[in-house]
Design an enzyme around this catalytic site. Structure first.
Site, PDB file in Angstrom:
ATOM      1  N   CYS A   2       0.980  -1.074  -0.149  1.00 19.73           N
ATOM      2  CA  CYS A   2       0.052  -0.051  -0.169  1.00 19.73           C
ATOM      3  C   CYS A   2       0.956   1.174  -0.022  1.00 19.73           C
ATOM      4  O   CYS A   2       2.044   1.210   0.323  1.00 19.73           O
ATOM      5  CB  CYS A   2      -0.857  -0.058   1.336  1.00 19.73           C
ATOM      6  SG  CYS A   2      -2.001  -1.370   1.266  1.00 19.73           S
ATOM      7  N   LYS A 605       5.643  -4.118  -5.301  1.00 16.88           N
ATOM      8  CA  LYS A 605       7.320  -3.685  -5.677  1.00 16.88           C
ATOM      9  C   LYS A 605       8.005  -4.036  -4.188  1.00 16.88           C
ATOM     10  O   LYS A 605       8.810  -4.723  -4.379  1.00 16.88           O
ATOM     11  CB  LYS A 605       7.408  -2.466  -6.039  1.00 16.88           C
ATOM     12  CG  LYS A 605       8.850  -2.126  -6.183  1.00 16.88           C
ATOM     13  CD  LYS A 605       9.608  -2.828  -7.333  1.00 16.88           C
ATOM     14  CE  LYS A 605      10.975  -2.664  -7.633  1.00 16.88           C
ATOM     15  NZ  LYS A 605      11.528  -3.456  -8.629  1.00 16.88           N
TER      16      LYS A 605
END
EC number: 2.6.1.16
Length: 610
Positions: A2, A605
């Site tokens: 997030c 990522k």
């Protein structure tokens, strides 16, 4: 995972927040939203899908104001939809919260709050936060005290930002195990999960430490620890350029980053290797005496970094004669490993924020074991909490699937292994000089491989309907096979598995049919004939053979359906060259199948939850 952004200043907060969220897209997300303070009201706007969907919603329902927070969500609790998207509010929308991480005791808290009459709209763990703040305020607490009280109630690793309608000029923030940065501009402050949203407008940044919280407005910034003690933070000059985050004319970050590898190697070689072939790591704070006594290294990593660590194990044992184990961080921390005083823990992480690797480092430090980490972000939590770190020096990596960071990690592990061998007097000056001279040839060889990228592009067009791939490699290239398989399934969504060539007959050979492509990594080496045997076994069963071979090879090439040649090099350096065509294969397969290489589904990522 997030992403959080926040802003207080004179500009239109909606625009600033949306641009910030766009900068965080690479982290991975499935929904997005913002909350802006407008004349005492909190305007919440959120949507499922991409930032462009949020922008379309904002064109219909604008959110004017100069103060606000924003969020990109990667679902952990509750499916991706508008209701579960952040920000979340309390019953009467007097407070809005965004959150990165996991609230481990949210079910218990939710049950307690329901008994007090609170009604929940979503299935997220985050929604308990605004309701806890609401409950504290009902009990007469101020916004500031309610926010501080929150930290003692929730368990887990998290970062939080909040705005209150009664303080329309102020943004609150806190972190306990998930990254947050504060950016200082001219008459404005910014908040973000990483540096990328801060590059355009911020002259200075502060990396919020675990156990710190605070608030900011247009011209005010306050920082405290969890006991409430006010702190005096030191901001650092922000040196990352916006251009570093640009695609530079390439269609995607991934292909740009693949093509940056030769330049990165030139930079690392220039900085790490002196004219007399001496290798230097000036950033390592541990003394040479301490390092020379190390008799065991445990490498901790996840994903692509784990495979780099597997190659590093070969290097450390081959050159420095140090017993080395490579372990998945997520497994290491849940057992009771036998470690001694002269053991060194080495954490590897591109982002420097990988939750499991950070937790493993904490586990090691609790046992008084020294930690040296290999990180691409030297301001990251892992870098700060290790005894020392090594710079990967790959530059910002935006594509979710790691490419240039992997090869830079492998090169740094090789150089560190030679460095350790030197400390232990296990390599002669002449041996080191010969090896260094070959390392210096790597950038030019990488350029030669990339100049033939069109061959891989054409090759990949034949496998758009493939359902399975197998990758085989031996010794140094066994981890490369696993990395190649990971890349392919990450961004082209083709199921793929990587195996050691010697294990092929122990099960995987049962999968071979005339519809299964097998990538065989077979450079010239001591075990070349073994890989040729694997290729013959596949051919006998009518499998599709894609071989990666040394230039001029005829034997393996003649047995293969498709072949890609790499420049000649020693087996030790071959993983660096062999992985590049596999990166290209994954990229062009994704393009051919219509998959987004920079933002593959379900992936993040920076994995900041355990």
């Amino acid at each position: 995972m997030c992403g959080i952004v926040g802003y207080a200043g004179k500009k239109n907060a909606e625009s600033v927040l949306v641009v910030g969220l766009i900068c965080l897209e690479y982290r991975g997300y499935d929904s997005a939203g913002i909350a802006v303070l407008d004349q005492g009201d909190i305007l919440v706007r959120k949507s499922k899908g991409k930032i462009k969907d949020l922008e379309a919603y904002l064109r219909e329902f604008p959110a004017p104001g100069n103060v606000g927070i924003g969020h990109t969500r990667w679902a952990t609790h509750g499916e991706p939809n508008q209701i579960n998207a952040h920000p979340h509010t309390d019953t009467n929308s007097t407070v809005a919260v965004v959150h990165n991480g996991i609230i481990e005791n949210y079910l218990e808290l939710k049950s307690q709050l329901k008994k007090k009459g609170h009604v929940f709209q979503s299935l997220t763990d985050t929604e308990v936060l605004p309701h806890l703040l609401e409950e504290s305020k009902k009990n007469g607490k101020s916004n500031k005290d309610s926010f501080l009280e929150l930290f003692g109630k929730i368990h887990g690793k998290w970062a939080i930002s909040s705005v209150f309608e009664t303080e329309p000029d102020r943004v609150y923030f806190a972190q306990d195990g998930a990254p947050l940065l504060i950016g200082k501009g001219k008459g404005e402050y910014f908040l973000a999960s990483d540096i990328s949203p801060l590059t355009r407008n911020c002259e200075e940044v502060y990396y919020v430490n675990s156990g710190e919280w605070g608030y900011f407005s247009q011209n005010e910034f306050k920082l405290f620890d969890f006991s409430g003690k006010e702190l005096n933070p030191t901001f650092k000059k922000q040196e990352l350029r916006w251009e570093d985050l640009d695609k530079g004319g390439y269609p995607h970050y991934m292909i740009k980053e693949i093509h940056e590898q030769a330049g990165i190697f030139r930079k690392i070689i220039q900085e790490r290797i002196l004219e007399n072939s001496e290798i230097v790591f000036p950033e390592i704070k541990l003394s040479k005496d301490v390092l020379s006594r190390v008799n065991r290294i445990i490498i901790q990593a996840a994903g692509t970094s784990y495979y780099a660590g597997m190659i590093g194990k070969h290097y450390l044992e081959n050159f420095a004669k140090i017993q080395t184990d490579t372990e998945a961080s997520s497994e290491f921390r849940y057992r009771n490993p036998v470690v001694e005083g002269d053991t060194l823990i080495m954490g590897i992480s591109q982002s420097g924020e990988t939750a499991d690797t950070l937790a493993s480092i904490h586990e090691a430090k609790a046992k008084f074991i020294k930690v040296v980490s290999l990180v691409n972000n030297v301001n990251s939590t892992i870098a700060r909490e290790s005894d020392s770190y090594i710079r990967t020096d790959a530059g910002p990596e935006i594509g979710v699937a790691s490419t240039k960071a992997f090869t830079a990690q492998v090169l740094n592990l090789l150089l560190f292994s030679i460095y350790m061998a030197n400390l232990k007097w296990l390599i002669s000056d002449e041996e080191q000089k010969i090896l260094i001279e070959e390392i210096k040839l790597l950038p030019a060889k990488i350029d030669r491989i990339l100049a033939q990228a069109s061959k891989i592009e054409e090759m990949s067009s034949h496998f758009t309907t493939a359902k399975d791939f197998i990758f085989l490699g031996r010794t140094y290239n066994h981890p490369v096979a696993m990395e190649g398989a990971l890349k392919l399934k990450e961004i082209s969504y083709i199921h793929a598995s990587g195996y050691a060539g010697g294990e092929f007959k122990h099960g995987p050979i049962a999968l071979i049919t005339n519809e299964v492509p097998v990538v065989c990594i077979a450079p010239k080496s001591e075990i070349y004939t073994k890989m040729v045997s694997n290729i013959q076994e596949i051919k006998a069963r009518k499998g599709i053979i894609i071989s990666i071979v040394t230039e001029g090879d005829q034997e393996a090439k003649s047995l293969s359906d498709y072949c890609f040649e790499i420049p000649e090099c020693s087996e030790i350096l071959s993983p660096i060259l062999n992985v590049i065509p596999l990166q290209l294969l994954a990229y062009y397969s994704a393009i051919a199948r219509g998959c987004p290489p920079d933002q593959p589904r379900n992936l993040a990522k920076s994995v900041t939850v355990e």
